[in-house]
Write an enzyme that holds these catalytic residues in place. Structure first.
Site, short mmCIF file in Angstrom:
data_model
loop_
_atom_site.label_atom_id
_atom_site.label_comp_id
_atom_site.label_asym_id
_atom_site.label_seq_id
_atom_site.Cartn_x
_atom_site.Cartn_y
_atom_site.Cartn_z
N HIS A 142 -0.52 0.78 -9.92
CA HIS A 142 -1.25 -0.16 -9.07
C HIS A 142 -1.82 -1.31 -9.93
O HIS A 142 -3.00 -1.63 -9.88
CB HIS A 142 -2.38 0.53 -8.31
CG HIS A 142 -2.80 -0.22 -7.07
ND1 HIS A 142 -3.41 0.38 -6.00
CD2 HIS A 142 -2.70 -1.54 -6.74
CE1 HIS A 142 -3.69 -0.52 -5.07
NE2 HIS A 142 -3.25 -1.70 -5.50
N GLU A 194 -3.87 7.91 -4.59
CA GLU A 194 -3.97 7.29 -5.90
C GLU A 194 -5.16 7.88 -6.64
O GLU A 194 -6.24 8.00 -6.08
CB GLU A 194 -4.15 5.78 -5.77
CG GLU A 194 -2.89 5.09 -5.28
CD GLU A 194 -2.96 3.58 -5.36
OE1 GLU A 194 -4.03 3.04 -5.75
OE2 GLU A 194 -1.96 2.92 -5.05
N ARG A 252 0.85 -1.18 0.00
CA ARG A 252 0.00 0.00 0.00
C ARG A 252 0.89 1.24 0.00
O ARG A 252 1.93 1.27 0.67
CB ARG A 252 -0.93 0.03 1.22
CG ARG A 252 -2.10 -0.93 1.14
CD ARG A 252 -3.08 -0.52 0.06
NE ARG A 252 -4.27 -1.37 0.01
CZ ARG A 252 -4.40 -2.45 -0.77
NH1 ARG A 252 -3.39 -2.81 -1.54
NH2 ARG A 252 -5.51 -3.14 -0.78
#
Length: 321
Positions: A281, A262, A233
């Protein structure tokens, strides 16, 4: 009457097809909290990817029985609020491990062999970069893992087999015998990993304890030749500290797939660095993996709404005897 299913963000069609004619399925107009609050009325099952699913949505839900997490991590869902309201949460813990582990091993090799800067230089006429001798061999080097759960243990096996690396790890939830069975030597503290490893790879959930734990002090423990990998993360790393360490050469390189926030801002200073590999991601977003996550989340919802016990349930205490 058909049971209503809301998919907060689009998923693979194979996942949609899991819902048979007993269900009415639709995708949210957009994944914002305000929109989902408006569109969740009468919905019994929700599929959630990475969009936030906070207490406000759960409070507004008048019929919700189950939340299906398209993936593993639960930091975008208010688990406590859902559990208090008797709403089950199912996820897909086995879906993404192989894909993320493969991505990790691939990027370790790419960083060590300087593939990205060598590619850029070759394309732009910088042939003499071949004489910089900045690539390194991984044979006999040490991989340090923070966390050896599903993903970390797969990374350990693959790196050992592919590169003949020694593997150490810090994980307070794993017994030494279990670690030894997969060829991993546990160390006494997290600092030992940062001090000893030539490559540090993070495979930890986001918790109050892990938020921001890779800070300036941790990075200062690393060798100047070491590499840092984060596919867990974004919030576990202090990005400013990482930028500083990479900029001044305190560590040799890094690869990150996750950010805080993000998507990252367009002026994120990490984008200007040559010694980092960035991805959006996407470590788990192979075709095979997104199918596994979509179908797994959908199957968990269908099982719960059909009176069956789902294979993976985060809060089993909400199930009636």
């Amino acid at each position: 009457m058909k049971k209503k299913i809301l998919i907060v963000q689009p998923i693979h069609q194979r996942g949609v097809e899991v819902f048979d004619d007993r269900f009415e399925v639709r995708v949210a107009s957009d994944p914002s909290v305000a929109t989902v609050i408006r569109e969740i009325q009468g919905v019994e099952g929700v599929v959630v990817r990475t969009a936030p699913f906070p207490r406000e949505i759960i409070a507004a839900a008048d019929a919700l029985k189950v939340i299906g997490r398209h993936g593993v991590g639960l930091d975008n869902i208010d688990v406590q609020a859902a559990t208090a309201k008797g709403i089950a949460i199912v996820n897909t813990p086995n879906a993404n491990a192989t894909s993320v582990a493969e991505h990790t091993v691939t990027v370790i090799g790419a960083l060590a062999k300087r593939l990205v800067p060598y590619d850029r230089a070759t394309r732009s006429g910088g042939w003499e970069i071949r004489n910089s001798y900045t690539a390194m061999d991984l044979d006999g080097k040490t991989l340090g893992l923070i966390g050896i759960g599903r993903i970390g243990s797969l990374v350990a096996r693959r790196v050992s087999a592919a590169f003949n690396m020694r593997v150490i790890a810090f994980d307070p939830y794993i017994q030494p015998e279990a670690a030894g069975a997969i060829g991993v030597a546990l160390v006494a503290s997290m600092d030992d990993v940062f001090r000893q490893a030539d490559v540090v790879s993070l495979h930890t959930p986001l918790t109050p304890e892990t938020r921001g734990f890779v800070n300036e002090a941790k990075l200062a423990l690393m060798k100047p030749t070491a590499l840092l990998i984060n596919f867990s993360r974004g919030e576990v790393i202090d990005e400013k500290a990482l930028y500083g360490a990479l900029k001044k050469g305190a560590i040799a390189g890094a690869a990150i797939d996750v950010y805080d926030p993000e998507p990252p801002a367009a002026d994120n200073p990490l984008f200007a660095l040559e010694n980092i590999i960035l991805s959006p991601h996407s470590a788990a977003l192979t075709e095979e993996c997104v199918i596994r996550m979509a179908t797994g989340a959908a199957e968990g919802i269908v099982d719960l709404l059909s009176g069956k016990r789902p294979q993976f349930i985060v809060n089993p205490e909400v199930l009636k005897p």
